[in-house]
Design an enzyme around this catalytic site. Sequence first.
Site, PDB file in Angstrom:
ATOM      1  N   GLY A  81       0.775  -1.244   0.000  1.00 16.77           N
ATOM      2  CA  GLY A  81       0.000   0.000   0.000  1.00 16.77           C
ATOM      3  C   GLY A  81       0.805   1.292   0.000  1.00 16.77           C
ATOM      4  CD1 TRP A  83       4.428   2.926  -4.815  1.00 17.48           C
ATOM      5  CD2 TRP A  83       3.595   2.862  -6.888  1.00 17.48           C
ATOM      6  NE1 TRP A  83       5.474   2.747  -5.688  1.00 17.48           N
ATOM      7  CE2 TRP A  83       4.994   2.698  -6.948  1.00 17.48           C
ATOM      8  CE3 TRP A  83       2.854   2.840  -8.067  1.00 17.48           C
ATOM      9  CZ2 TRP A  83       5.673   2.534  -8.165  1.00 17.48           C
ATOM     10  CZ3 TRP A  83       3.528   2.673  -9.288  1.00 17.48           C
ATOM     11  CH2 TRP A  83       4.922   2.534  -9.328  1.00 17.48           C
ATOM     12  CG  ASP A  99      -1.725  -6.935  -4.594  1.00 16.00           C
ATOM     13  OD1 ASP A  99      -0.813  -6.128  -4.841  1.00 16.00           O
ATOM     14  OD2 ASP A  99      -1.528  -8.167  -4.523  1.00 16.00           O
ATOM     15  CG  ASP A 115      -5.628 -11.619 -12.236  1.00 13.26           C
ATOM     16  OD1 ASP A 115      -5.254 -10.534 -12.714  1.00 13.26           O
ATOM     17  OD2 ASP A 115      -5.181 -12.719 -12.599  1.00 13.26           O
ATOM     18  CG  ASP A 139       5.568  -1.048  -7.891  1.00 18.75           C
ATOM     19  OD1 ASP A 139       6.485  -1.207  -8.726  1.00 18.75           O
ATOM     20  OD2 ASP A 139       5.774  -0.950  -6.669  1.00 18.75           O
ATOM     21  CE  LYS A 179       7.688  -3.785 -10.172  1.00 21.01           C
ATOM     22  NZ  LYS A 179       8.299  -3.454  -8.873  1.00 21.01           N
TER      23      LYS A 179
HETATM   24  C1  LIG Z   1       6.081  -4.718  -5.804  1.00 24.03           C
HETATM   25  S1  LIG Z   1       4.510  -5.108  -5.135  1.00 24.03           S
HETATM   26  C2  LIG Z   1       3.732  -3.526  -5.125  1.00 24.03           C
HETATM   27  C3  LIG Z   1       4.246  -2.581  -4.077  1.00 24.03           C
HETATM   28  C4  LIG Z   1       3.386  -1.322  -3.948  1.00 24.03           C
HETATM   29  N1  LIG Z   1       3.546  -0.441  -5.086  1.00 24.03           N
HETATM   30  C5  LIG Z   1       3.694  -0.535  -2.703  1.00 24.03           C
HETATM   31  O1  LIG Z   1       4.202   0.586  -2.808  1.00 24.03           O
HETATM   32  O2  LIG Z   1       3.420  -1.017  -1.592  1.00 24.03           O
HETATM   33  C6  LIG Z   1       3.751  -5.917  -6.526  1.00 24.03           C
HETATM   34  C7  LIG Z   1       2.337  -6.454  -6.258  1.00 24.03           C
HETATM   35  O3  LIG Z   1       1.747  -6.856  -7.493  1.00 24.03           O
HETATM   36  C8  LIG Z   1       0.747  -7.830  -7.173  1.00 24.03           C
HETATM   37  N2  LIG Z   1       0.290  -8.512  -8.398  1.00 24.03           N
HETATM   38  C9  LIG Z   1       1.009  -9.291  -9.238  1.00 24.03           C
HETATM   39  N3  LIG Z   1       0.213  -9.774 -10.220  1.00 24.03           N
HETATM   40  C10 LIG Z   1      -1.042  -9.268  -9.995  1.00 24.03           C
HETATM   41  C11 LIG Z   1      -2.309  -9.401 -10.668  1.00 24.03           C
HETATM   42  N4  LIG Z   1      -2.440 -10.164 -11.773  1.00 24.03           N
HETATM   43  N5  LIG Z   1      -3.391  -8.748 -10.164  1.00 24.03           N
HETATM   44  C12 LIG Z   1      -3.273  -7.997  -9.038  1.00 24.03           C
HETATM   45  N6  LIG Z   1      -2.097  -7.829  -8.357  1.00 24.03           N
HETATM   46  C13 LIG Z   1      -1.006  -8.468  -8.837  1.00 24.03           C
HETATM   47  C14 LIG Z   1       1.478  -8.739  -6.192  1.00 24.03           C
HETATM   48  O4  LIG Z   1       0.544  -9.488  -5.426  1.00 24.03           O
HETATM   49  C15 LIG Z   1       2.279  -7.718  -5.366  1.00 24.03           C
HETATM   50  O5  LIG Z   1       1.622  -7.411  -4.150  1.00 24.03           O
END
Ligand SMILES: C[S@@+](CC[C@H](N)C(=O)[O-])C[C@H]1O[C@@H](n2cnc3c(N)ncnc32)[C@H](O)[C@@H]1O
Length: 225
Positions: A81, A83, A99, A115, A139, A179
């Site tokens: 969380g 961002w 997420d 998703d 991200d 990203k």
């Molecule tokens: C690097 S973390 C994000 C960090 C966030 N920006 C923060 O500042 O706290 C990446 C996130 O992408 C989520 N993610 C990956 N594939 C996803 C999808 N298909 N749908 C939703 N979330 C997804 C992962 O569960 C993970 O929590």
Amino acid sequence: MAKQPGLPGATRSLGVRLRTANKRTIGSQKWLERQLNDPYVAAARAQGFRSRAAFKLMEMDDKYKLIRAGSRIVDLGAAPGGWCQVAVQRGAAQVVAMDLLPIDPIPEVTFLQGDFNDADMPARLRALMGGAADLVLSDMAPNTTGHGATDHIRIVALAELAFDFATHVLAPGGAFVTKVFQGGSEQQLLAPMKRVFATVRHVKPPASRKNSSELYVVATRFRGV
Ligand SMILES: C[S@@+](CC[C@H](N)C(=O)[O-])C[C@H]1O[C@@H](n2cnc3c(N)ncnc32)[C@H](O)[C@@H]1O
């Protein structure tokens, strides 16, 4: 909360060494040392951010003015969380986050667990927001396999899906941040993006680790499709 500056020049290690590695794998020992020595991790904790990633968004926003007072923002892959916190702190009127994983609630953020790529997500989002978004952030990162080429293909595929999602929910003039990882095929993402955004650029915010191939694509002034 007041607007926080990034950490210019904060790349020096804090010099913490772990004395004992009992019961830790070499990988987890290295991860722990990196966390303990990372000034962004320390600053995130001190400033109440849930992730060091918060600084990456702050640095990109300082440069490209992505978050405007009153913006409607979608945060894909939002956990834990960081961002979302930045978006709220910088004046967003509405933040909808998604997420696969749950997050601890943030009062000003509407969270959808699931998703982002589920067929009904763009419609659910529009209904929640009552209209189009001004900024879509992603991200997201897929689980890594350790095989560089495979991981690269997966992250680019995820970024392409996020781009497609953004084109369905953004208002004209809106912006999109995603990203990617350097490795060649992220170039294939840029051509279609350049057709629908007036500016598309690769950005490596200072908070993104130098030894990581992580990059962001920042696209602004959506023309509509
Ligand atoms: C690097 S973390 C994000 C960090 C966030 N920006 C923060 O500042 O706290 C990446 C996130 O992408 C989520 N993610 C990956 N594939 C996803 C999808 N298909 N749908 C939703 N979330 C997804 C992962 O569960 C993970 O929590």
